[in-house]
Scaffold this active site. Structure first.
Site, short mmCIF file in Angstrom:
data_model
loop_
_atom_site.label_atom_id
_atom_site.label_comp_id
_atom_site.label_asym_id
_atom_site.label_seq_id
_atom_site.Cartn_x
_atom_site.Cartn_y
_atom_site.Cartn_z
N LYS A 87 0.87 -1.19 0.00
CA LYS A 87 0.00 0.00 0.00
C LYS A 87 0.90 1.24 0.00
O LYS A 87 1.76 1.41 0.88
CB LYS A 87 -0.89 -0.06 1.25
CG LYS A 87 -2.13 0.79 1.16
CD LYS A 87 -3.04 0.46 2.34
CE LYS A 87 -4.30 1.28 2.35
NZ LYS A 87 -5.04 1.13 3.60
O1 G3P Z 1 -8.77 2.14 4.41
C1 G3P Z 1 -8.59 3.45 4.85
C2 G3P Z 1 -9.41 3.64 6.06
O2 G3P Z 1 -8.89 2.88 7.09
C3 G3P Z 1 -9.56 5.04 6.52
O3 G3P Z 1 -10.73 5.03 7.27
O4 G3P Z 1 -12.34 5.84 8.89
O5 G3P Z 1 -9.89 6.36 9.15
O6 G3P Z 1 -11.22 7.46 7.38
P1 G3P Z 1 -11.06 6.23 8.23
#
Ligand code: G3P
Length: 218
Positions: A87
């Site tokens: 990633k």
């Molecule tokens: O895959 C990316 C994700 O983990 C981000 O999620 O909820 O931290 O915006 P969030």
């Protein structure tokens, strides 16, 4: 559409896998930190454990931000298991590294994507997956789902192979909307996945069926 679970929590990953609908896992440094996994050795051994729980792709994020560092780190991560996907952040050096990984047969997930322009660059570089963060777009009062739709349209017109992995999913509604608007994959917490199960008429209907069965079979 594929389902990935967005966590580094081994129990959640096992629970999602046991549902029989799990296609992969995504993680990021914040999710690793949340599980208290720190230090290169521990992080790499945690990725090994995850990659043994699921047979599908497991995204492992690099920390480096320069080309040489990203390539070096990515090669180490990819060597952990055959289902590890490197990633890489959507930055200039990241795009260079994604091109290098693509030429060298290493799968990538281009992360922190917030525009169709960035999506074009990642596809041109040969990214396997593209991660637009729809929840974070919504957080600033823009429309994350429109972003998925725009990218899906561009990719379809241009015939790009890169898979759209809708990330930063916060709710079951996000999952349905991502599916409707052309996401190839969603990655979400187990709670959002399980939220898809819920409907009051299902609960009421089941209760009635079971009550009727009990009446006839007392
Ligand atoms: O895959 C990316 C994700 O983990 C981000 O999620 O909820 O931290 O915006 P969030």
């Amino acid at each position: 559409m594929k389902f990935f679970v967005d966590t580094a929590n081994l129990d959640s990953i096992k629970e999602a896998r046991d549902l029989g609908i799990l296609d992969g896992v995504t993680t990021n440094p914040s999710l690793m930190m949340k599980e208290g996994i720190t230090g290169t050795e521990n992080i790499e051994s945690h990725y090994k454990k995850i990659s043994e729980i699921v047979s599908g792709d497991v995204s492992a994020e690099v920390i480096s931000t320069d080309f040489d560092g990203i390539v070096e780190e990515g090669k180490r991560l990819a060597a952990i298991a055959p289902n590890i996907v490197v990633k890489v952040p959507m930055i200039r050096e990241g795009i260079k590294a994604i091109s290098w990984f693509s030429e060298n047969g290493i799968k990538t997930n281009c992360t922190l994507v917030f525009s169709a322009g960035q999506a074009i660059l990642a596809a041109k570089a040969g990214a396997t997956y593209l991660s637009p963060f729809i929840g974070r777009v919504d957080d600033i009062s823009w429309d994350g789902i429109s972003l998925i739709r725009e990218i899906a349209e561009v990719y379809s017109i241009q015939g790009y192979d890169t898979e759209i992995l809708a990330a930063s999913i916060r709710s079951p509604k996000h999952i349905v909307e991502a599916a409707k608007n052309g996401a190839d994959v969603v990655t979400c917490p187990l709670s959002a996945m399980l939220g898809l199960l819920k409907h009051p008429l299902t609960d009421i209907g089941l209760e009635k069926f079971l009550a009727d069965y009990r009446k006839g079979n007392a």
